[in-house]
Design an enzyme around this catalytic site. Structure first.
Site, PDB file in Angstrom:
ATOM      1  N   ASP A 291       0.872  -1.177   0.000  1.00 45.30           N
ATOM      2  CA  ASP A 291       0.000   0.000   0.000  1.00 45.30           C
ATOM      3  C   ASP A 291       0.914   1.232   0.000  1.00 45.30           C
ATOM      4  O   ASP A 291       2.138   1.131   0.126  1.00 45.30           O
ATOM      5  CB  ASP A 291      -0.955  -0.017   1.203  1.00 45.30           C
ATOM      6  CG  ASP A 291      -2.177   0.875   0.950  1.00 45.30           C
ATOM      7  OD1 ASP A 291      -2.129   1.718   0.022  1.00 45.30           O
ATOM      8  OD2 ASP A 291      -3.179   0.749   1.673  1.00 45.30           O
TER       9      ASP A 291
HETATM   10  C1  BGC Z   1      -5.038   3.208   0.221  1.00 43.69           C
HETATM   11  C2  BGC Z   1      -5.205   2.178  -0.865  1.00 43.69           C
HETATM   12  C3  BGC Z   1      -5.109   2.831  -2.214  1.00 43.69           C
HETATM   13  C4  BGC Z   1      -3.767   3.538  -2.317  1.00 43.69           C
HETATM   14  C5  BGC Z   1      -3.513   4.199  -3.652  1.00 43.69           C
HETATM   15  C6  BGC Z   1      -3.814   4.079   0.017  1.00 43.69           C
HETATM   16  O1  BGC Z   1      -3.819   5.150   0.880  1.00 43.69           O
HETATM   17  O2  BGC Z   1      -4.974   2.564   1.472  1.00 43.69           O
HETATM   18  O3  BGC Z   1      -6.433   1.513  -0.694  1.00 43.69           O
HETATM   19  O4  BGC Z   1      -5.280   1.902  -3.229  1.00 43.69           O
HETATM   20  O5  BGC Z   1      -3.709   4.541  -1.311  1.00 43.69           O
HETATM   21  O6  BGC Z   1      -4.254   5.325  -3.840  1.00 43.69           O
END
Ligand code: BGC
Length: 756
Positions: A291
């Site tokens: 993530d």
């Molecule tokens: C989130 C993810 C997301 C990623 C990209 C993160 O802050 O937890 O779910 O896909 O950002 O935007």
């Protein structure tokens, strides 16, 4: 890996190539690829890999948020330092990013372009919690296909969806992004979304799915986002992992690690979940991405001292791509050179990345037709699918005296009020980056179009958190109207990532507004649009009917208008338990039986015993709020009535490899054609571990004409009753079971059977 293993791998691979069967590239066992690779694809991956320098390999493992002017990134792209970008959606700029990567880097490897396409791209569908409320995987698959058509037309070939986190705590803002509290429902929704995004065959409209967040993230302590979890291996394997396994089996191309630490180990470094379970047990040969900076956050967790250490931990756990920590880019080469990381680990990661790029056809077709992309967005059939989905996603929670549906002939003057009546951005819900509010049709707009000159709009409150002492203007308008339509709820920004709440009542003065409207004496229909199940018990007496719409997306207005006026009949069911008060968290239907279970009648909206009443003192309940929620999981009314009868099983005793044939009669005893979501629950009475009181094992949408009755038959493989038991294996434990068929998780009479 020993030399022997390596030899063995090579032999297996060669044999497979000869046999024409693709092997799981991530594991030594002879089993099929989960992402559907082929010997040709694997050969191609190997050919590319053989030409790559270590620096180029590490570059593929680096994902960058790169919006705006591509020339800013030209140097890094030419040097092969970026394998993937996220957050650029303009097709012209995406083409330019690809052009630099393909034409100006040494090996010409195209970029994987990612985006959070969570519940639609431009055409926004209901938030995933609303999608789950449809209990209609085929419709959800269709919606995901629409999202893929729109997003891939602009060059986005990878979405960070579906989110498969089980959420049993509505304080957690990200409950909006998943399918709620049930493992089985979540798995079916996850598979449907994977199929929809990726398509049934690889072509230019295939968008790789990313199942996330692996794993346990939804169990954040206290419902505070990013918080620690303490899930045991059993709880992981019985509740949190099965939806991921189902989505892997459905062919999900990629997986994202989560932010949380579980039992002290951050997910991005968890070798048990990422290596043992995902790769070795499930044979996943797709791509694992972190993530956003979740590798870097391991430093804040106190799990690694610096970026170099966390990069080593992440690659050691089997992470292939780093989203926005730059830990791989900065340190992997030196870690390989110092011998701390084997180059074979880098090769394995790069194979997983290249495999996805090859399967998506990016090498052949790195560019999109930017001029044609626009025509695909908001296509009429996309809007129609979004509207149908919104209609199916709405749950009717109250309908006193069959107030709904309204007869248009009987309500000349319609008062529309409330902060969500005309909130084109907010009804899209969380994670709707690309939904443009000028395309949203709000309830107010839809009602005005349908009833020209008959709609009076007095907002009452400008936004959901506004406080107001008096509502004289709204009440005066209500007195003059024939019916009041109040649109309440919470704005998009009150749910989603980092948006947890401790108070789940309607915010601001919304409850007071509803009470004032009720006092005006006219029928009040309330619609709540929200990202979570709010605690609306105090609001129920102040409305004759209540429709619950998890943020319904672009076409929420027409969908709700159709439901309110009877052109559509509600069929949505709660994908999560609705609580009476936030103090009941966590309360979910499939809890384990305690040693002192509450033995009262199962009543909806259970009335609390008087404080001090001790006759039930030995049971598991609250003195002030009783034992039950406001609405159980799977609950939802219709404009008709359904009656279940004669639930029967084809046998009394089943073999562990048998199939339960469940039949029941479902009658539509009312005067409207409608669809019921019939649900089958099972309880394993005695296990090697204590077991849930009920578990959903099947659901079926049954459409019945008014007055029609039908014998319905469903099949459930006995293997669905398997669980991870005391001996650490997953199997069906022979013994006594009970089965219910009902319209929600708290109804029905059990039928007994045995497994031997
Ligand atoms: C989130 C993810 C997301 C990623 C990209 C993160 O802050 O937890 O779910 O896909 O950002 O935007």
């Amino acid at each position: 890996m020993t030399d022997n293993d390596r030899m063995m791998n090579k032999t297996i691979r060669t044999l497979a190539l000869l046999a024409g069967a693709a092997l799981c590239a991530a594991c030594a066992q002879h089993r099929p690829s989960t992402v559907g690779t082929t010997p040709e694809v694997e050969q191609r991956v190997e050919r590319i890999l053989a030409q790559m320098t270590l620096a180029e390999k590490v570059g593929q493992m680096n994902q960058v948020s790169a919006g705006g002017d591509p020339s800013q990134y030209a140097e890094a792209l030419r040097a092969g330092q970026i394998g993937s970008i996220l957050n650029e959606v303009d097709p012209v700029r995406i083409n330019e990013f690809q052009r630099i990567a393909v034409e100006e880097s040494r090996l010409g490897i195209p970029l994987l372009v990612g985006r959070d396409v969570i519940h639609g791209f431009h055409t926004v569908f209901p938030i995933p919690l609303g999608l789950a409320a449809t209990f209609d995987p085929a419709l959800v698959e269709e919606g995901a296909r629409v999202a893929a058509l729109e997003a891939t037309a602009q060059g986005v070939r990878w979405t960070f969806s579906p989110m498969l986190d089980i959420a049993r705590d509505p304080r957690w803002g990200r409950i909006a992004e998943g399918s709620g509290e049930d493992t089985w429902l979540d798995a079916r929704m996850g598979e449907a979304m994977v199929r929809g995004y990726q398509g049934t065959q690889w072509d230019a409209t295939s968008m790789a799915a990313c199942i996330k967040h692996f794993v346990g993230y939804g169990a954040a302590e206290g419902g505070r986002d990013y918080n620690s979890t303490f899930l045991t291996e059993r709880e992981l394997r019985n509740v949190y992992l099965p939806p991921f396994e189902a989505a892997v089996r459905a062919g999900a191309m990629t997986l994202m690690t989560s932010f949380n630490d579980n039992d002290g180990i951050p997910s991005t470094a968890n070798t048990f979940t990422l290596k043992q379970v995902l790769r070795d047990e499930w044979g996943f040969d797709g791509l694992v991405v972190t993530d956003w900076n979740s590798m870097g956050e391991m430093i804040s967790h106190g799990y690694g001292a610096d970026r170099k250490e966390v990069a080593r931990q992440a690659i050691g756990a089997g992470v292939d791509m780093d989203m926005m920590t730059f830990g791989f880019l900065s340190h992997l080469e030196e870690l390989v050179q110092s011998g701390a990381v084997k180059e074979s680990a880098i090769d394995a990661a790069v194979r997983n990345i290249l495999r996805v790029k090859v399967l998506l056809g990016l090498f052949e077709h790195p560019y999109v037709d930017a001029a044609a992309a626009q025509a695909v967005q908001y296509a009429p059939e996309h809007l129609a699918a979004a509207q149908r989905t919104a209609e199916e996603s709405v749950v009717l929670l109250r309908n006193e005296g069959d107030l709904l549906p309204l007869d248009p002939a009987r309500v000349r003057t319609i008062l529309v009020t409330g902060p969500m009546a005309d909130a084109p951005h907010d009804q899209l819900g969380t994670w709707a980056f690309d939904g443009q509010k000028q395309h949203t049709v709000t309830p107010l707009a839809a009602l005005r179009e349908r009833f020209p000159g008959r709609v009076v709009y007095v907002p009452g409150l400008g936004h959901s958190r506004e406080h107001r002492a008096r509502f004289d203007d709204v009440v005066a308008a209500a007195r003059r109207a024939d019916v009041v339509l109040a649109f309440l709820g919470e704005e998009a920004i009150l749910s989603g990532e980092a948006h947890s709440l401790a108070d789940l009542n309607l915010q601001g003065s919304q409850s007071e507004l509803l009470a004032a409207l009720k006092a005006a004496g006219k029928p009040v229909v309330a619609t709540v649009m929200a990202g979570r199940p709010l605690t609306i018990e105090r609001d129920l007496p102040n409305c004759g009917a209540l429709l619950y719409a998890f943020h319904p997306g672009t076409m929420g207005g027409p969908a709700l208008t159709n439901l309110i006026f009877g052109d559509a009949v509600p069929s949505g069911k709660t994908p999560v338990t609705f609580l009476r008060t936030v103090g009941q968290v966590p309360m979910y239907y499939n809890h384990h039986m305690t040693g002192r279970p509450y033995n009262g009648e199962l009543l909806l909206g259970d009335i609390a015993p008087e404080a001090g009443q001790t006759s039930l003192g030995n049971t598991s309940y609250y003195l002030d709020y009783g034992a039950y929620p406001l609405f159980p999981f799977g609950y939802g009314l219709s404009y008709t009535r359904f009656a279940y009868s004669d639930v029967a099983l084809d046998k009394a005793v089943y073999a562990t490899d048998g199939t339960l044939r469940v039949s029941f009669t479902l009658a539509n005893t009312g005067s409207r054609d409608a669809t019921e979501v019939a649900q089958v629950y099972v309880r394993d009475l005695v296990g090697s571990l204590t077991r849930p009181v009920k578990e959903l094992k099947h659901f079926e949408r049954v459409a019945l004409k008014a007055g029609e009755s039908r014998r319905v038959e469903v099949e459930i493989p006995v293997s669905e009753l398997a669980f991870f038991g005391a001996d650490g294996t997953r199997k069906v434990e022979p013994g006594d079971f009970q089965l219910w068929v009902a319209g929600d998780s708290a109804s029905g009479e059990p039928v007994s059977f045995q497994v031997q």
